[in-house]
Design a protein around this motif. Structure first.
Motif: not given
Length: 124
Positions: A84-86, A61-64, A48-49
C-alpha cells in the motif's frame, strides 16, 4: 524441492496498491519460511518481508513496515505481499523465496529457493 511462481506485478501510480502472490509447488511447502525480496536496476537484492511456516511470525524491512504486509495460506500453497502507499522508489523486480530455516531469514543467503520475479513499476 519447492518451485515458486510470482504474479500480480504491474504498473501503478504513486499512492496506489498492489498485491503480489507467490504460488508454491513441491514437497512440504508448509514447512518452509517464506520471504519477499526486491531488486531495483543497478542495486543489490534487498529484503522486504518474511513469514514463518505457521504464519505466526513476520519480519519486515524497517523502511517498509506499515505499508507492506506479508501473509500465507498453507492450504492453498500461497504467500502474498500486500503493498500500500506505493512510491516510485518501490519500483523493482520482486522475488518470492523459500527457506529451510525455522526462523525466517532476513538475508538472501538464508534462502534456498527463488522464483523468477515479477516487475513492479510505480509512476510519479
Amino acid at each position: 524441492q519447492v518451485q515458486l511462481v510470482e504474479s500480480g506485478g504491474g504498473l501503478v501510480q504513486a499512492g496506489g496498491s498492489l498485491r503480489l502472490s507467490c504460488a508454491a509447488s513441491g514437497r512440504a511447502y508448509s514447512t518452509y519460511s517464506m520471504g519477499w525480496f526486491r531488486q531495483a536496476p543497478g542495486k543489490e537484492r534487498e529484503f522486504v518481508a518474511a513469514i514463518s511456516w505457521s504464519g505466526r511470525f513476520t519480519n519486515y524491512a524497517q523502511s517498509l513496515k506499515g505499508r507492506f504486509t506479508i501473509s500465507r495460506d498453507n492450504a492453498k500453497n500461497m504467500v502474498d505481499l500486500q503493498m500500500n502507499g506505493l512510491k516510485p522508489e518501490d519500483t523493482a523486480v520482486y522475488y518470492c523465496a523459500g527457506s529451510n530455516s525455522v526462523v525466517p531469514p532476513v538475508t538472501k543467503n538464508g534462502y534456498d529457493y527463488w522464483g523468477q520475479g515479477t516487475q513492479v513499476t510505480v509512476s510519479s
